[in-house]
Design a protein around this motif. Structure first.
Motif, short mmCIF file in Angstrom:
data_model
loop_
_atom_site.label_atom_id
_atom_site.label_comp_id
_atom_site.label_asym_id
_atom_site.label_seq_id
_atom_site.Cartn_x
_atom_site.Cartn_y
_atom_site.Cartn_z
N ALA A 99 45.44 48.02 47.17
CA ALA A 99 45.34 47.13 46.00
C ALA A 99 43.94 47.24 45.42
CB ALA A 99 45.64 45.69 46.40
N VAL A 100 43.86 47.37 44.13
CA VAL A 100 42.55 47.42 43.48
C VAL A 100 42.63 46.62 42.18
CG1 VAL A 100 41.87 49.67 44.41
CG2 VAL A 100 43.09 49.55 42.22
N PRO A 101 41.49 46.01 41.78
CA PRO A 101 41.48 45.36 40.47
C PRO A 101 41.68 46.41 39.39
CG PRO A 101 39.50 44.83 41.75
CD PRO A 101 40.21 45.92 42.47
N TRP A 102 42.47 46.07 38.43
CA TRP A 102 42.72 47.03 37.34
C TRP A 102 43.17 46.25 36.11
CZ3 TRP A 102 47.43 50.18 35.77
CH2 TRP A 102 47.06 51.21 34.89
N GLY A 103 42.54 46.55 35.00
CA GLY A 103 42.85 45.80 33.79
C GLY A 103 42.57 44.33 34.03
N ALA A 104 43.47 43.49 33.57
CA ALA A 104 43.27 42.06 33.77
C ALA A 104 43.83 41.57 35.09
CB ALA A 104 43.94 41.30 32.62
N GLY A 105 44.45 42.45 35.84
CA GLY A 105 45.08 41.99 37.08
C GLY A 105 44.79 42.91 38.24
N LEU A 106 45.83 43.19 38.99
CA LEU A 106 45.70 44.00 40.19
C LEU A 106 46.70 45.15 40.13
CD1 LEU A 106 45.74 41.48 43.19
CD2 LEU A 106 43.88 43.00 42.60
N ALA A 107 46.27 46.28 40.61
CA ALA A 107 47.22 47.37 40.85
C ALA A 107 47.54 47.37 42.33
CB ALA A 107 46.64 48.71 40.43
N VAL A 108 48.81 47.38 42.65
CA VAL A 108 49.24 47.29 44.05
C VAL A 108 50.16 48.47 44.35
CG1 VAL A 108 50.59 45.95 45.70
CG2 VAL A 108 49.05 44.78 44.13
N ALA A 109 49.81 49.22 45.37
CA ALA A 109 50.72 50.26 45.85
C ALA A 109 51.47 49.67 47.02
CB ALA A 109 49.95 51.49 46.29
N ILE B 69 54.11 51.64 42.48
CA ILE B 69 52.85 51.01 42.08
C ILE B 69 53.19 49.94 41.06
CG2 ILE B 69 50.59 51.33 41.04
CD1 ILE B 69 50.65 54.22 41.90
N LEU B 70 52.73 48.74 41.36
CA LEU B 70 52.95 47.62 40.45
C LEU B 70 51.61 47.23 39.82
CD1 LEU B 70 55.05 45.28 42.79
CD2 LEU B 70 55.89 47.06 41.26
N ARG B 71 51.68 46.78 38.61
CA ARG B 71 50.51 46.16 37.99
C ARG B 71 50.82 44.68 37.85
NH1 ARG B 71 48.47 48.56 32.53
NH2 ARG B 71 50.57 48.00 31.89
N LEU B 72 50.13 43.87 38.62
CA LEU B 72 50.40 42.44 38.64
C LEU B 72 49.49 41.74 37.63
CD1 LEU B 72 50.54 41.85 42.50
CD2 LEU B 72 52.39 42.51 40.97
N ASP C 165 49.41 36.02 35.30
CA ASP C 165 50.43 34.97 35.19
C ASP C 165 51.65 35.25 36.09
OD1 ASP C 165 51.70 37.06 33.97
OD2 ASP C 165 52.08 36.04 32.06
N GLY C 166 51.59 36.29 36.91
CA GLY C 166 52.68 36.56 37.82
C GLY C 166 53.64 37.62 37.31
N ASP C 167 53.59 37.89 36.01
CA ASP C 167 54.44 38.96 35.48
C ASP C 167 53.94 40.30 36.06
OD1 ASP C 167 56.25 40.43 34.04
OD2 ASP C 167 55.48 39.87 32.07
N PHE C 168 54.76 41.30 35.96
CA PHE C 168 54.32 42.58 36.50
C PHE C 168 54.95 43.73 35.74
CE2 PHE C 168 58.30 41.81 38.57
CZ PHE C 168 58.85 43.04 38.88
#
Lengths: 303, 339
Positions: B205-215, B235-238, B241-244
């Protein structure tokens, strides 16, 4: 001709309800359980059904031919359908499915024809046969919590008149075994499909929020998602296959569904799998089997 | 998408360090790369300041895991589970030097949010974990996010919006992300991470954009439980607000509507079977490494819009991934097997 849409799931997984709901979309024709792809030829399919000593062929197939060729499901039209099929026992099963799709398309103008036959979940060779015959088919993998399926299976076995007490006991003892076998087959099959060729939905989510879940399925299929289309999917009881058929082809869907085909929203409790393993019944599972089942469940979003 | 940056595969021995397991990597000031290395067997930690630099042993001692976090300027924090918390400066002549040693007990995880470093101390059975800022002075510990009955907080990370996020994973699957807000911790992914695919565990998981990128995917333990089960990592971008969004992975239904992999079904990042193993944010882009079923590694770059580009292939699994200041992507290879 319409494109084939297949619902993949083991028995007792809300399959009749959910596939009938999806099949009620105005641009989809929903078949009952045709059981065609479980064998190579129509003759083998009919012979398989007759071993159950109940109908002359899969009741879903008989009802479908009666409906699409004769416009009604009566004892007479089912008999006509059975005779028509008897003349085509040498057909490849896919030819018969092609015929059903072609006729359903002519009758309804649907863009997709939906088929679900839960028994294929136990037959990887049938899944492969389907893939070979319909390379552009789309698949919906419907899942259910393993403990929910176990409970439903046990109820079905206890209430069934088809089994002797000994046969019932064998099935009850193995009731937790069906889920991992079927789901592993389906997971392996889905992994071999192209990305985007399948979607996976949890049956419990359909019960919880059918409109939102099924609207997304329609969106994935490129179909209408307006209120009228979504509401049509919430009325499975309007399917011609949701009620009891004539005596010579009474079912073709789950008997419980046919008994009460209306959609009743719910919020099924998802029990803990670890909790099951702590029970006396669960303790009979050795560690590798426990890990296997629990991990497989986790892969499908169940804890 | 702009021209692809070079991909350089670097094997640990080329860094003049002994064979071992690379645990962490960081960019260090003007130095292109820093690598933390856990020597197998001897359980020693070493730090290498740059690709050409010599190894500097920081300490000896039994340890099972380590964490680094970068501080503004030349300092970095190094922590070992069960060991001390060290602040190391790399500007000193002769290589990195320990300039501070805190006896507070090393946190289990360190996360970098803006200019602040945060540490997390596990709570133990029935006890809520604690978090505290480490920079510039260790702050008073405060309650951390409360994990679910089967979960544990495994990592800290900053979101792109500047919030502290804590990743919770349980032993067999599922994850949640907690975000620290002024009025306390909020679960960011209660529904958003509900999934029907193979994202059984967070692997990076790394910070990316306004949220987190999670593998997310199946780790080795999970794969061993279901031998031979083919899977595709994701890979999700969270979003805060919880949307992804799904960058790569299986399409799915969600409370926010149908989620289709942004990379596109025809891209290698979506089609290839295997699991994503490493992530690294590089400005607006995300670099991701995948270990394929055939055992080699593929490295991808995702744009902010989710467009995927294959940067290259490495013939073996990689140990870590890093992006240099000039955009060069380093794939760190494992050491050859010890005789």
């Amino acid at each position: 001709m319409s494109r084939l849409l297949v619902v993949l799931c083991p028995p007792r997984s809300f399959s009749s309800l959910i596939s009938t709901m999806i099949g009620q979309h105005p641009e989809i024709y929903g078949f009952p359980e045709l059981h065609l792809m479980i064998r190579e030829t129509v003759g083998e399919v009919m012979a398989w059904e007759r071993r159950c000593e109940r109908y002359t062929g899969p009741p879903g197939l008989l009802r479908t031919i009666a409906e699409i060729d004769h416009g009604a499901q009566t004892a007479e039209t089912v008999l006509e359908a059975a005779n028509w099929i008897e003349d085509r026992l040498d057909w490849n099963s896919a030819w018969m499915l092609d015929y059903c799709i072609k006729r359903a398309t002519e009758v309804s103008g649907a863009r997709y024809c939906l088929e679900k036959s839960p028994s294929v979940a136990f037959l990887p060779v049938a899944l492969e046969r389907m893939r070979q015959a319909y390379p552009d088919a789309l698949y919906i993998h419907v899942t259910r919590h393993p403990l929910g399926l176990k409970k439903s299976l046990e109820e079905f076995v206890r209430e069934s008149h088809r089994f002797t007490p000994e046969q019932k006991q064998v099935r009850l003892d193995a009731s937790m075994g069906a889920w991992p076998v079927a789901q592993r087959n389906l997971l392996d099959f889905c992994a071999s499909l192209a990305p985007g060729q399948y979607i996976r939905i949890r049956g419990e989510d359909v019960l919880r929020d059918a409109a939102a879940t099924l609207a997304q399925v329609a969106e994935w299929l490129g179909l209408r998602t307006d209120a009228a289309a979504v509401e049509a999917m919430l009325r499975p009881e309007e399917s011609p296959y949701a009620t009891l058929g004539p005596p010579n082809a009474a079912f073709g869907n789950d008997p419980k569904f046919i008994d009460k085909p209306k959609f009743r929203p719910g919020n099924p409790r998802l029990r803990s799998i670890d909790g099951f393993f702590e029970s006396a019944e669960g303790q009979a599972f050795d560690a590798p089997r426990r890990d296997y089942l629990a991990q497989l469940a986790s892969c499908l979003g169940y804890q | 998408m702009p021209e692809a940056p070079p991909l350089i595969a670097v094997r640990a021995p080329r860094l003049s360090i002994e064979p071992g397991l690379v645990q962490q990597r960081l960019l260090l000031g003007d130095e292109p790369l820093a690598v933390g290395l856990m020597k197998k067997g001897a359980k020693k930690m070493a730090l290498v300041a740059d690709v050409a630099g010599a190894p500097v042993a920081l300490w000896d001692g039994a340890a099972a895991s380590a964490a680094f976090a970068r501080q503004e300027g030349p300092g970095i924090w190094c922590a070992m589970a069960g060991g001390p918390l060290l602040r190391v400066e790399t500007a000193a002549s002769g290589g990195p030097t320990v300039v501070e040693r805190l006896a507070t007990g090393a946190p289990a995880a360190i996360g970098h949010v803006g200019n602040t470093l945060w540490g997390l101390w596990p709570g133990g059975p029935g006890k809520v974990p604690e978090v505290a800022p480490l920079d510039p002075e260790p702050g008073a510990r405060q309650p951390g996010p409360e994990p679910g009955p089967a979960g544990r907080i495994s990592a800290l990370a900053g979101t792109g919006a500047g919030a502290l996020a804590a990743l919770e994973a349980d032993a067999r699957g599922g994850f949640r992300v907690h975000v620290l807000e002024p009025d306390g911790w909020r679960v960011m992914t209660e529904a958003g991470a509900a999934r029907y695919g193979f994202n059984a565990a967070v692997v990076a998981a790394v910070p990316w954009g306004a949220g987190l990128a999670v593998a997310s995917g199946m780790d080795l333990t999970a794969r061993a439980r279901v031998p031979g089960l083919a899977h595709r990592g994701e890979i999700l971008r969270l979003a805060p607000d919880g949307d992804f969004d799904i960058l790569a992975g299986e399409l799915r239904v969600s409370p926010w509507g149908l989620k289709v992999p942004l990379a596109g079904a025809r891209t290698e990042a979506v089609r290839e079977r295997g699991g994503f193993t490493h992530l690294s944010a590089a400005g607006p882009n995300l670099i991701a490494a995948m270990e394929t079923e055939s055992g080699h590694a593929l490295v991808f770059r995702f744009s902010a819009e989710g467009e995927a580009q294959t940067l290259g292939q490495v013939a073996e699994p990689i140990e870590d991934l890093a992006v240099g200041p000039d955009g060069t992507v380093f794939a760190l290879l494992g050491s050859p097997a010890e005789p």
